[in-house]
Design a protein around this motif. Structure first.
Motif, short mmCIF file in Angstrom:
data_model
loop_
_atom_site.label_atom_id
_atom_site.label_comp_id
_atom_site.label_asym_id
_atom_site.label_seq_id
_atom_site.Cartn_x
_atom_site.Cartn_y
_atom_site.Cartn_z
N ARG A 168 0.89 -1.17 0.02
CA ARG A 168 -0.08 -0.01 -0.15
C ARG A 168 0.92 1.31 0.07
O ARG A 168 2.13 1.12 0.41
CB ARG A 168 -0.96 0.12 1.22
N LEU A 169 0.26 2.30 -0.27
CA LEU A 169 0.90 3.59 -0.36
C LEU A 169 0.43 4.43 0.96
O LEU A 169 -0.80 4.36 1.29
CB LEU A 169 0.40 4.58 -1.42
N ILE A 170 1.03 5.16 1.52
CA ILE A 170 0.61 5.95 2.68
C ILE A 170 1.13 7.54 2.38
O ILE A 170 2.06 7.78 2.51
CB ILE A 170 1.26 5.52 4.06
N LEU A 171 -0.11 8.11 1.92
CA LEU A 171 0.21 9.42 1.97
C LEU A 171 0.13 10.29 3.27
O LEU A 171 -0.83 10.08 3.90
CB LEU A 171 -1.01 10.18 1.00
N THR A 172 1.09 11.10 3.48
CA THR A 172 0.94 11.96 4.79
C THR A 172 0.26 13.13 4.64
O THR A 172 0.34 13.87 3.14
CB THR A 172 2.28 12.27 5.35
N ALA A 173 -0.48 13.85 5.36
CA ALA A 173 -1.26 14.99 5.27
C ALA A 173 -0.94 16.00 6.63
O ALA A 173 -0.98 15.31 7.66
CB ALA A 173 -2.64 14.66 5.40
N SER A 174 -0.64 17.06 6.41
CA SER A 174 -0.21 17.92 7.55
C SER A 174 -1.55 18.20 8.34
O SER A 174 -1.38 18.52 9.57
CB SER A 174 0.42 19.36 7.17
N GLY A 175 -2.63 18.10 7.86
CA GLY A 175 -4.01 18.20 8.55
C GLY A 175 -4.22 19.84 8.45
O GLY A 175 -5.29 20.23 8.55
N GLY A 176 -3.50 20.61 7.81
CA GLY A 176 -3.57 22.07 7.66
C GLY A 176 -4.04 23.04 8.83
O GLY A 176 -3.72 22.37 10.12
N PRO A 177 -4.42 24.18 8.74
CA PRO A 177 -4.49 25.13 9.86
C PRO A 177 -5.61 24.49 11.23
O PRO A 177 -5.57 25.24 12.06
CB PRO A 177 -4.73 26.37 9.20
N PHE A 178 -6.45 23.73 10.68
CA PHE A 178 -7.70 23.37 11.39
C PHE A 178 -7.83 22.05 12.10
O PHE A 178 -8.82 21.61 12.36
CB PHE A 178 -8.94 23.77 10.76
N LEU A 179 -6.41 21.53 12.12
CA LEU A 179 -6.41 20.24 12.77
C LEU A 179 -7.17 19.97 13.79
O LEU A 179 -7.76 18.98 14.04
CB LEU A 179 -4.89 19.76 12.72
N ASP A 180 -7.13 20.86 14.88
CA ASP A 180 -7.51 20.51 16.21
C ASP A 180 -8.78 20.99 16.45
O ASP A 180 -9.39 21.24 17.46
CB ASP A 180 -6.70 21.06 17.15
N ARG A 181 -9.67 21.65 15.37
CA ARG A 181 -10.94 22.31 15.65
C ARG A 181 -12.14 21.29 15.48
O ARG A 181 -12.13 20.33 14.42
CB ARG A 181 -11.19 23.40 14.48
N SER A 182 -13.15 21.50 16.17
CA SER A 182 -14.36 20.58 16.21
C SER A 182 -15.17 20.96 14.98
O SER A 182 -14.93 22.09 14.47
CB SER A 182 -14.88 20.83 17.41
N LEU A 183 -16.06 20.19 14.48
CA LEU A 183 -16.68 20.72 13.47
C LEU A 183 -17.76 21.95 13.77
O LEU A 183 -17.58 22.77 12.79
CB LEU A 183 -18.13 19.66 13.19
N ALA A 184 -18.09 22.31 14.80
CA ALA A 184 -18.84 23.41 15.32
C ALA A 184 -17.56 24.71 15.05
O ALA A 184 -18.10 25.89 14.48
CB ALA A 184 -19.27 23.23 16.80
N GLN A 185 -16.69 24.44 15.49
CA GLN A 185 -15.61 25.73 15.60
C GLN A 185 -14.95 25.78 13.90
O GLN A 185 -14.44 27.11 13.83
CB GLN A 185 -14.41 25.07 16.24
N SER A 246 5.90 11.05 2.22
CA SER A 246 4.95 9.90 2.12
C SER A 246 5.79 8.61 2.18
O SER A 246 6.91 8.64 2.42
CB SER A 246 4.24 10.01 0.72
N MET A 247 4.99 7.41 1.86
CA MET A 247 5.83 6.33 2.31
C MET A 247 5.06 5.12 1.58
O MET A 247 3.95 5.30 1.10
CB MET A 247 5.46 5.54 3.74
N VAL A 248 6.08 4.02 1.21
CA VAL A 248 5.39 2.87 0.63
C VAL A 248 5.64 1.82 1.40
O VAL A 248 7.00 1.52 1.70
CB VAL A 248 6.10 2.81 -0.93
N GLU A 249 4.74 1.08 1.50
CA GLU A 249 4.78 -0.39 2.29
C GLU A 249 4.76 -1.45 1.27
O GLU A 249 3.84 -1.53 0.38
CB GLU A 249 3.56 -0.56 3.15
N TYR A 250 5.86 -2.48 1.74
CA TYR A 250 6.08 -3.56 0.48
C TYR A 250 5.46 -4.87 1.34
O TYR A 250 5.31 -4.73 2.46
CB TYR A 250 7.63 -3.58 0.32
N VAL A 251 5.43 -5.66 0.44
CA VAL A 251 4.71 -6.81 0.79
C VAL A 251 5.44 -7.67 2.13
O VAL A 251 4.85 -8.27 2.88
CB VAL A 251 4.30 -8.13 -0.24
N ASP A 252 6.79 -7.33 2.25
CA ASP A 252 7.39 -8.22 3.33
C ASP A 252 7.35 -7.27 4.51
O ASP A 252 8.06 -7.65 5.70
CB ASP A 252 8.90 -8.39 2.77
N GLY A 253 6.81 -6.12 4.58
CA GLY A 253 6.33 -5.45 5.88
C GLY A 253 7.42 -4.04 5.72
O GLY A 253 7.46 -3.08 6.65
#
Ligand code: NAD
Ligand code: MG
Length: 389
Positions: A168-185, A246-253
């Motif tokens: 599998r591929l693992i894309l990393t994301a910073s989460g942007g400026p609102f990473l810790d805000r609730s839906l309401a916020q 980002s990362m690539v995971e191979y079949v051998d772990g």
């Protein structure tokens, strides 16, 4: 000497590409540049790099530029035909595709038709027309190098490995400026809040996409086409420090990752000069001074745009083109103050779910999906505005 055309040279990626090129004048020559609204910057770039051709979408701006540049040898063109002409200059070997949005699709397609290699920043082109683009690459026997930092990281992590060994591929994301805000916020954040990305300096559209995490959704679709893997094999991890790109995971772990300080010059330079690396003035990655590197699963309720992109990918056909069109309209509407931040996802959701997915088997089919997606999204924006009044 590699001869280049830069589509979108006045943007964040285009300007960084030109900085690299200016520092490597023995390696690269620029034969064509394109811009849009920032005419004075395009004028300065033309004076500096002396391309043979330059183009902008609008005639009025082209005329202004022609007047300002009397005496220079650069021919100034306009409209989609002008942008395409810049993409197909005969000696150009590689086209840097750095226009924002689906406006980049036709010039990028023209470049591929003319047999140019592509350094692709304009992810929307792959989102809208992924299968057509990948078919064209095979047909023309050209190469497409990712500029997006995550995809460049994956591309680098695949070097020397067999594609069939990827788990599998693992894309990393910073989460942007609102990473810790609730839906309401999140409901009433302003464009100014949303444009303040913690780690990257980028154009406005991608900055808003990062705040909604639609950017990561578009990147999942981009990865699906670039690396020919299904959505189930493309995961997203939140990684606020933006050090593991980002990362690539191979079949051998085994997991192979690419790390570096967050600076787009690294992936741009790799796309321009693959397989060589260019010496860049970027500080070393000081891992010991970092307190921690953290990873977590994104909350797809708070960041619904990411879930909607996976949904569009599963629906297939023209659905990603509709998703992208709705998002472009919603982001513009948010930036102009017509809708709230939380309404971006609602507009994309309602546009996507009210459209039928058609086969994305021709340029006409995806352009029509783009048109319909925009039309539906604009109507939704209008009805939201009417509700407020
Ligand atoms: P930007 O807004 O800074 O620049 C966009 C460029 O496109 C400008 O040169 C502008 O003149 C041109 N443009 C805009 N609308 C146009 C139109 N209708 N017709 C022709 N040209 C038009 O954007 P950016 O941040 O440089 O992003 C460019 C692309 O690269 C986007 O697809 C983005 O997703 C991707 N990308 C950007 C970054 C980044 O760090 N900025 C990172 C990864 C990917
Ligand atoms: Mg990216």
């Amino acid at each position: 000497m590699k001869k280049l055309a830069i589509l979108g040279s006045t943007g964040s990626i285009g300007s960084s590409a030109l900085e690299i090129i200016a520092a490597q004048a023995d390696k690269f020559q620029v034969l064509a540049l394109t811009g849009h609204r920032n005419i004075s910057l395009l004028e300065a770039q033309i004076r500096r790099f002396k391309p043979r051709l330059a183009a902008v979408p609008e005639e009025k701006a082209a005329v202004r530029l022609q007047k300002a540049l009397q005496g220079e040898d650069t021919e100034i063109l306009w409209g989609v035909e002008g942008l395409k002409a810049c993409a197909v200059v005969s000696e150009v070997e590689m086209v840097v595709s750095a226009i924002v949005g689906s406006a980049g699709l036709l010039p990028t397609m023209a470049a591929m038709d003319a047999g140019k290699d592509i350094a692709l920043a304009n992810k929307e082109t792959l989102v809208v027309a992924g299968s057509l683009v990948m078919d064209k690459i095979k047909e023309k026997n050209i190469r497409l190098f990712p500029v997006d930092s995550e995809h460049s990281a994956i591309f680098q992590s695949l070097q020397g490995h067999r594609k069939c060994d990827v788990r599998r591929l693992i894309l990393t994301a910073s989460g942007g400026p609102f990473l810790d805000r609730s839906l309401a916020q999140l409901k009433d954040v302003t464009p100014k809040n949303a444009l303040a990305h913690p780690n990257w300096q980028m154009g406005k559209k991608i900055s808003i996409d990062s705040a909604t995490m639609m950017n990561k959704g578009l990147e999942v679709i981009e990865a699906r086409w670039l690396f020919d893997l299904p959505a189930e094999k493309i995961d997203v991890h939140i990684h606020p420090q933006s050090v593991v790109h980002s990362m690539v995971e191979y079949v051998d772990g085994a997991v192979i990752a690419q790390l570096g300080v967050p600076d787009m010059k690294t992936p741009i330079a790799y796309a321009l000069s693959y397989p060589e690396r260019i010496c860049l003035d970027i500080p070393p990655l000081d891992l010991c001074s970092l307190e921690k590197l953290t990873f977590s699963v994104p909350d797809q309720k708070r960041f619904e745009c990411l879930a909607l992109a996976y949904e569009a990918l599963r629906r297939g056909g023209t659905s990603p083109a509709v998703l992208n069109a709705a998002n472009e309209v919603a982001v513009e509407s948010f930036l102009s103050g017509a809708i709230r931040f939380s309404e971006i996802a609602a507009i994309v959701r309602n546009t996507l779910r009210s459209s039928d997915s058609q086969p994305a088997d021709s340029l006409d089919a995806v352009l029509e999906a783009d048109r319909l997606g925009r039309e539906t999204a604009r109507q939704l924006v209008k009805s939201l505005a009417a509700e407020v009044v």
